[in-house]
Design a protein around this motif. Structure first.
Motif, PDB file in Angstrom:
ATOM      1  N   GLY A 192       0.804  -1.217   0.000  1.00  0.00           N
ATOM      2  CA  GLY A 192       0.000   0.000   0.000  1.00  0.00           C
ATOM      3  C   GLY A 192       0.834   1.262   0.000  1.00  0.00           C
ATOM      4  O   GLY A 192       0.298   2.373  -0.023  1.00  0.00           O
ATOM      5  N   GLY A 193       2.159   1.098  -0.005  1.00  0.00           N
ATOM      6  CA  GLY A 193       3.036   2.251   0.092  1.00  0.00           C
ATOM      7  C   GLY A 193       3.236   3.002  -1.207  1.00  0.00           C
ATOM      8  O   GLY A 193       3.734   4.137  -1.198  1.00  0.00           O
ATOM      9  N   GLY A 194       2.882   2.403  -2.308  1.00  0.00           N
ATOM     10  CA  GLY A 194       3.046   3.055  -3.601  1.00  0.00           C
ATOM     11  C   GLY A 194       1.779   2.953  -4.416  1.00  0.00           C
ATOM     12  O   GLY A 194       1.087   1.929  -4.393  1.00  0.00           O
ATOM     13  N   THR A 195       1.463   4.021  -5.135  1.00  0.00           N
ATOM     14  CA  THR A 195       0.264   4.027  -5.970  1.00  0.00           C
ATOM     15  C   THR A 195       0.565   4.665  -7.317  1.00  0.00           C
ATOM     16  O   THR A 195       1.540   5.410  -7.482  1.00  0.00           O
ATOM     17  CB  THR A 195      -0.900   4.794  -5.317  1.00  0.00           C
ATOM     18  OG1 THR A 195      -0.473   6.134  -5.028  1.00  0.00           O
ATOM     19  CG2 THR A 195      -1.367   4.122  -4.044  1.00  0.00           C
ATOM     20  N   TYR A 196      -0.295   4.356  -8.259  1.00  0.00           N
ATOM     21  CA  TYR A 196      -0.230   4.945  -9.598  1.00  0.00           C
ATOM     22  C   TYR A 196      -1.651   5.315 -10.014  1.00  0.00           C
ATOM     23  O   TYR A 196      -2.607   4.582  -9.703  1.00  0.00           O
ATOM     24  CB  TYR A 196       0.333   3.929 -10.596  1.00  0.00           C
ATOM     25  CG  TYR A 196       0.031   4.274 -12.033  1.00  0.00           C
ATOM     26  CD1 TYR A 196      -1.108   3.775 -12.656  1.00  0.00           C
ATOM     27  CD2 TYR A 196       0.863   5.114 -12.761  1.00  0.00           C
ATOM     28  CE1 TYR A 196      -1.411   4.098 -13.971  1.00  0.00           C
ATOM     29  CE2 TYR A 196       0.576   5.447 -14.072  1.00  0.00           C
ATOM     30  CZ  TYR A 196      -0.563   4.930 -14.673  1.00  0.00           C
ATOM     31  OH  TYR A 196      -0.854   5.269 -15.965  1.00  0.00           O
ATOM     32  N   TYR A 197      -1.771   6.460 -10.700  1.00  0.00           N
ATOM     33  CA  TYR A 197      -3.066   6.869 -11.228  1.00  0.00           C
ATOM     34  C   TYR A 197      -2.904   7.324 -12.674  1.00  0.00           C
ATOM     35  O   TYR A 197      -1.961   8.066 -13.002  1.00  0.00           O
ATOM     36  CB  TYR A 197      -3.658   8.020 -10.418  1.00  0.00           C
ATOM     37  CG  TYR A 197      -4.036   7.640  -9.007  1.00  0.00           C
ATOM     38  CD1 TYR A 197      -3.145   7.829  -7.946  1.00  0.00           C
ATOM     39  CD2 TYR A 197      -5.284   7.082  -8.724  1.00  0.00           C
ATOM     40  CE1 TYR A 197      -3.480   7.456  -6.660  1.00  0.00           C
ATOM     41  CE2 TYR A 197      -5.630   6.715  -7.433  1.00  0.00           C
ATOM     42  CZ  TYR A 197      -4.719   6.907  -6.413  1.00  0.00           C
ATOM     43  OH  TYR A 197      -5.066   6.539  -5.129  1.00  0.00           O
ATOM     44  N   ALA A 198      -3.828   6.910 -13.507  1.00  0.00           N
ATOM     45  CA  ALA A 198      -3.873   7.455 -14.861  1.00  0.00           C
ATOM     46  C   ALA A 198      -4.245   8.933 -14.775  1.00  0.00           C
ATOM     47  O   ALA A 198      -4.960   9.354 -13.861  1.00  0.00           O
ATOM     48  CB  ALA A 198      -4.904   6.706 -15.697  1.00  0.00           C
ATOM     49  N   ASP A 199      -3.751   9.713 -15.706  1.00  0.00           N
ATOM     50  CA  ASP A 199      -4.006  11.158 -15.694  1.00  0.00           C
ATOM     51  C   ASP A 199      -5.500  11.461 -15.682  1.00  0.00           C
ATOM     52  O   ASP A 199      -5.944  12.442 -15.068  1.00  0.00           O
ATOM     53  CB  ASP A 199      -3.359  11.822 -16.906  1.00  0.00           C
ATOM     54  CG  ASP A 199      -1.845  11.885 -16.795  1.00  0.00           C
ATOM     55  OD1 ASP A 199      -1.184  12.100 -17.823  1.00  0.00           O
ATOM     56  OD2 ASP A 199      -1.323  11.706 -15.676  1.00  0.00           O
ATOM     57  N   SER A 200      -6.268  10.627 -16.338  1.00  0.00           N
ATOM     58  CA  SER A 200      -7.703  10.896 -16.474  1.00  0.00           C
ATOM     59  C   SER A 200      -8.464  10.790 -15.163  1.00  0.00           C
ATOM     60  O   SER A 200      -9.600  11.282 -15.065  1.00  0.00           O
ATOM     61  CB  SER A 200      -8.312   9.931 -17.494  1.00  0.00           C
ATOM     62  OG  SER A 200      -8.099   8.587 -17.101  1.00  0.00           O
ATOM     63  N   VAL A 201      -7.874  10.171 -14.142  1.00  0.00           N
ATOM     64  CA  VAL A 201      -8.587   9.982 -12.875  1.00  0.00           C
ATOM     65  C   VAL A 201      -7.877  10.630 -11.687  1.00  0.00           C
ATOM     66  O   VAL A 201      -8.406  10.587 -10.568  1.00  0.00           O
ATOM     67  CB  VAL A 201      -8.829   8.494 -12.579  1.00  0.00           C
ATOM     68  CG1 VAL A 201      -9.552   7.821 -13.738  1.00  0.00           C
ATOM     69  CG2 VAL A 201      -7.535   7.773 -12.245  1.00  0.00           C
ATOM     70  N   LYS A 202      -6.733  11.204 -11.912  1.00  0.00           N
ATOM     71  CA  LYS A 202      -5.999  11.833 -10.806  1.00  0.00           C
ATOM     72  C   LYS A 202      -6.843  12.891 -10.132  1.00  0.00           C
ATOM     73  O   LYS A 202      -7.485  13.713 -10.788  1.00  0.00           O
ATOM     74  CB  LYS A 202      -4.702  12.460 -11.332  1.00  0.00           C
ATOM     75  CG  LYS A 202      -3.581  11.475 -11.535  1.00  0.00           C
ATOM     76  CD  LYS A 202      -2.317  12.171 -12.031  1.00  0.00           C
ATOM     77  CE  LYS A 202      -1.208  11.171 -12.266  1.00  0.00           C
ATOM     78  NZ  LYS A 202       0.004  11.819 -12.833  1.00  0.00           N
TER      79      LYS A 202
END
Length: 124
Positions: free
Chosen positions: A55-65
């Motif tokens: 849970g320490g790292g995450t990624y988000y697509a630009d469209s949902v940030k």
């Protein structure tokens, strides 16, 4: 072997919120990094967000940030996707997926297990 079951999809008006859950079977859920993908009609499946095993790292697509938040509770073997300020273009079938990789991967083929998907429809 990991089995994934999504829930929480539905119909919501633009600007509304939904929370998706992904329940995993097995005792090794905490060993897997997780991703949420979506696939709209006529489009390729795309990665929306991902979270590392801890849970320490995450990624988000630009469209949902700024609108979507991924989280996980390893004690409950569950991953979550909180979706706020939903838009009609968010309409898709949402899938959760698990990868044995410890880090984040945006490559669809690197995910080893998939749920059956849950429909999210956002009306304008």
């Amino acid at each position: 072997q990991v089995q994934l079951v999504e829930s929480g999809g539905g119909l919501v008006q633009a600007g509304g919120s939904l929370r998706l859950s992904c329940a995993a079977s097995g005792r090794t859920f905490s060993s897997y990094s997780m991703g949420w993908f979506r696939q709209a009609p006529g489009k390729e499946r795309e990665l929306v967000t991902a979270i590392t095993w801890s849970g320490g790292g995450t990624y988000y697509a630009d469209s949902v940030k700024g609108r979507f938040t991924i989280s996980r509770d390893n004690a409950k073997n569950t991953a979550y996707l909180q979706m706020n300020s939903l838009k009609p273009e968010d309409t898709a079938v949402y899938y959760c997926a698990a990868t044995r990789l410890r880090g984040i991967t945006t490559t669809l083929s690197r995910y080893d297990y998939w749920g059956q998907g849950t429909q999210v429809t956002v009306s304008s």
